[in-house]
Design a protein around this motif. Sequence first.
Motif, PDB file in Angstrom:
ATOM      1  N   SER A  57       0.702  -0.669   0.089  1.00 34.79           N
ATOM      2  CA  SER A  57       0.190  -0.005   0.245  1.00 34.79           C
ATOM      3  C   SER A  57       0.705   1.158  -0.030  1.00 34.79           C
ATOM      4  N   THR A  58       0.250   2.088  -1.120  1.00 38.93           N
ATOM      5  CA  THR A  58       0.961   3.525  -1.009  1.00 38.93           C
ATOM      6  C   THR A  58       0.730   4.446  -1.498  1.00 38.93           C
ATOM      7  N   GLU A  59       1.203   5.470  -1.097  1.00 37.49           N
ATOM      8  CA  GLU A  59      -0.297   7.281  -1.921  1.00 37.49           C
ATOM      9  C   GLU A  59      -0.020   6.931  -3.061  1.00 37.49           C
ATOM     10  N   ASN A  60      -0.629   8.012  -3.940  1.00 42.89           N
ATOM     11  CA  ASN A  60      -1.275   7.345  -5.018  1.00 42.89           C
ATOM     12  C   ASN A  60      -0.610   9.360  -5.731  1.00 42.89           C
ATOM     13  N   LEU A  61      -0.442   9.091  -6.665  1.00 46.25           N
ATOM     14  CA  LEU A  61       0.254  10.579  -7.099  1.00 46.25           C
ATOM     15  C   LEU A  61      -0.681  11.074  -7.984  1.00 46.25           C
ATOM     16  N   SER A  62      -1.225  10.360  -8.131  1.00 48.04           N
ATOM     17  CA  SER A  62      -2.773  11.252  -8.800  1.00 48.04           C
ATOM     18  C   SER A  62      -3.778  11.454  -7.875  1.00 48.04           C
ATOM     19  N   SER A  63      -4.242  11.158  -6.966  1.00 47.80           N
ATOM     20  CA  SER A  63      -4.805  11.713  -5.902  1.00 47.80           C
ATOM     21  C   SER A  63      -5.606  12.773  -6.488  1.00 47.80           C
ATOM     22  N   TRP A  64      -6.810  12.758  -6.000  1.00 51.33           N
ATOM     23  CA  TRP A  64      -7.950  14.886  -6.673  1.00 51.33           C
ATOM     24  C   TRP A  64      -6.767  15.642  -5.649  1.00 51.33           C
ATOM     25  N   HIS A  65      -6.219  15.278  -4.230  1.00 52.36           N
ATOM     26  CA  HIS A  65      -5.878  16.190  -3.991  1.00 52.36           C
ATOM     27  C   HIS A  65      -4.453  16.751  -4.128  1.00 52.36           C
ATOM     28  N   ASN A  66      -3.682  15.730  -4.585  1.00 56.02           N
ATOM     29  CA  ASN A  66      -2.243  16.243  -5.110  1.00 56.02           C
ATOM     30  C   ASN A  66      -2.526  16.743  -6.711  1.00 56.02           C
ATOM     31  N   LEU A  67      -3.678  15.959  -7.538  1.00 55.63           N
ATOM     32  CA  LEU A  67      -3.941  16.479  -9.144  1.00 55.63           C
ATOM     33  C   LEU A  67      -3.839  17.934  -8.650  1.00 55.63           C
ATOM     34  N   PHE A  68      -4.909  18.818  -7.489  1.00 58.73           N
ATOM     35  CA  PHE A  68      -5.747  19.964  -7.082  1.00 58.73           C
ATOM     36  C   PHE A  68      -4.363  21.133  -6.606  1.00 58.73           C
ATOM     37  N   ALA A  69      -3.642  20.081  -6.277  1.00 58.94           N
ATOM     38  CA  ALA A  69      -2.529  20.928  -5.247  1.00 58.94           C
ATOM     39  C   ALA A  69      -1.446  21.382  -6.891  1.00 58.94           C
ATOM     40  N   LEU A  70      -1.438  21.017  -7.877  1.00 58.00           N
ATOM     41  CA  LEU A  70       0.036  20.621  -8.863  1.00 58.00           C
ATOM     42  C   LEU A  70      -0.523  21.882 -10.002  1.00 58.00           C
ATOM     43  N   PHE A  71      -2.354  21.645  -9.302  1.00 55.70           N
ATOM     44  CA  PHE A  71      -2.611  22.830 -10.930  1.00 55.70           C
ATOM     45  C   PHE A  71      -2.993  24.302 -10.442  1.00 55.70           C
ATOM     46  N   LEU A  72      -2.615  23.808  -8.119  1.00 53.64           N
ATOM     47  CA  LEU A  72      -2.559  25.906  -8.271  1.00 53.64           C
ATOM     48  C   LEU A  72      -0.566  25.775  -8.357  1.00 53.64           C
ATOM     49  N   GLY A  73       0.220  24.905  -8.992  1.00 54.89           N
ATOM     50  CA  GLY A  73       1.480  25.035  -8.427  1.00 54.89           C
ATOM     51  C   GLY A  73       2.074  25.417  -7.802  1.00 54.89           C
ATOM     52  N   TYR A  74       1.522  24.564  -6.637  1.00 62.13           N
ATOM     53  CA  TYR A  74       1.924  24.261  -5.419  1.00 62.13           C
ATOM     54  C   TYR A  74       2.613  22.568  -5.479  1.00 62.13           C
ATOM     55  N   GLN A  75       3.234  21.831  -4.630  1.00 58.97           N
ATOM     56  CA  GLN A  75       4.138  20.715  -4.816  1.00 58.97           C
ATOM     57  C   GLN A  75       3.344  19.629  -4.138  1.00 58.97           C
ATOM     58  N   ALA A  76       2.804  18.720  -4.975  1.00 56.74           N
ATOM     59  CA  ALA A  76       1.768  17.491  -5.030  1.00 56.74           C
ATOM     60  C   ALA A  76       2.577  17.612  -3.134  1.00 56.74           C
ATOM     61  N   PHE A  77       0.894  17.271  -2.368  1.00 55.48           N
ATOM     62  CA  PHE A  77       1.061  16.577  -1.215  1.00 55.48           C
ATOM     63  C   PHE A  77       2.272  15.316  -0.980  1.00 55.48           C
ATOM     64  N   SER A  78       1.797  14.754  -1.448  1.00 56.46           N
ATOM     65  CA  SER A  78       2.384  13.187  -1.526  1.00 56.46           C
ATOM     66  C   SER A  78       4.503  12.937  -2.280  1.00 56.46           C
ATOM     67  N   GLN A  79       3.972  13.977  -2.081  1.00 57.82           N
ATOM     68  CA  GLN A  79       5.887  14.424  -2.945  1.00 57.82           C
ATOM     69  C   GLN A  79       6.511  15.239  -2.363  1.00 57.82           C
ATOM     70  N   HIS A  80       7.702  15.135  -1.817  1.00 55.82           N
ATOM     71  CA  HIS A  80       8.293  15.626  -0.445  1.00 55.82           C
ATOM     72  C   HIS A  80       9.792  15.860  -1.656  1.00 55.82           C
ATOM     73  N   ILE A  81      10.412  17.639  -1.804  1.00 54.80           N
ATOM     74  CA  ILE A  81      11.536  17.765  -2.450  1.00 54.80           C
ATOM     75  C   ILE A  81      12.620  17.805  -1.721  1.00 54.80           C
ATOM     76  N   SER A  82      12.651  18.338  -0.332  1.00 51.63           N
ATOM     77  CA  SER A  82      13.395  17.907   0.768  1.00 51.63           C
ATOM     78  C   SER A  82      13.744  17.112   1.751  1.00 51.63           C
ATOM     79  N   SER A  83      14.755  16.615   1.929  1.00 49.99           N
ATOM     80  CA  SER A  83      14.292  15.768   2.813  1.00 49.99           C
ATOM     81  C   SER A  83      15.068  15.884   4.250  1.00 49.99           C
ATOM     82  N   LYS A  84      14.132  17.259   4.130  1.00 50.94           N
ATOM     83  CA  LYS A  84      14.613  17.939   6.015  1.00 50.94           C
ATOM     84  C   LYS A  84      13.091  18.616   6.204  1.00 50.94           C
ATOM     85  N   TYR A  85      12.848  18.608   5.603  1.00 45.38           N
ATOM     86  CA  TYR A  85      11.652  20.248   5.417  1.00 45.38           C
ATOM     87  C   TYR A  85      10.387  19.663   4.449  1.00 45.38           C
ATOM     88  N   TYR A  86       9.268  19.958   5.247  1.00 41.04           N
ATOM     89  CA  TYR A  86       7.441  20.135   4.471  1.00 41.04           C
ATOM     90  C   TYR A  86       7.878  20.934   3.574  1.00 41.04           C
TER      91      TYR A  86
END
Length: 231
Positions: free
Chosen positions: A127-156
């Motif tokens: 079981s895992t998070e879904n990159l294509s979840s509605w809340h991830n898609l909505f975040a990407l549409f707004l230009g935000y980082q997807a909820f499920s995806q981290h770009i830093s290994s230290k901070y959200y």
Amino acid sequence: MLKSFMIGLHDKSVEYNQKNIFSLLEKDPEAKLLDLGCDEGSFTLQIANKIGTKYIYGIEIVDERIRKAKNKGVKVSKSDLNKKFPFKDNFFDVVHANQVIEHLIDVDLFAEEIYRVLKPNDYAIISTENLSSWHNLFALFLGYQAFSQHISSKYYIGNPVSPHQGERFDLKSWTHIKIFTYKGLKEFFKVHNFKNGKILGAGHYISLNLFSLFLILDPLHTHFITVKVRK
């Protein structure tokens, strides 16, 4: 207010996802269970109870979690899941991993090792998070980082509406590295020679009553995706 609302939605999705995992388990008092990333062992014991087995093994990397899981009766091996598992071939009847694969670098070795330690015709539940979840898609549409995806290994960072925005990771190993979609997860295990990839979804963050039937029939965009595959 927004933070508590988002956490509440997340917790409901987690609960539903756990029910999906339980629904895929098969009763077998003789089964040997391996829980990958078993943490402190509480959910591992719930899975073992649903199966009806007392043969409970785990892999974990955090010493404190290992100690607690061992105290609960789980036979835990300390190991990095990016490396080969410390078990012989064809040893387990059930392999489980919940919210683990997204934290790994070498997901191909992870799948190969699951296949190696499973007995023929037995199964794994991942079981895992879904990159294509509605809340991830909505975040990407707004230009935000997807909820499920981290770009830093230290901070959200990168998503101002995330309930964890700006917080620091407690453990570097909690970073999400590889995020799967519904179809990606299914195809990933297929190319690693697994069979019968059944996927269940859990949680929609836009699940208004008006759209509830549509969302139930829409596993492609759920928060969590859980696949059951056989060797």
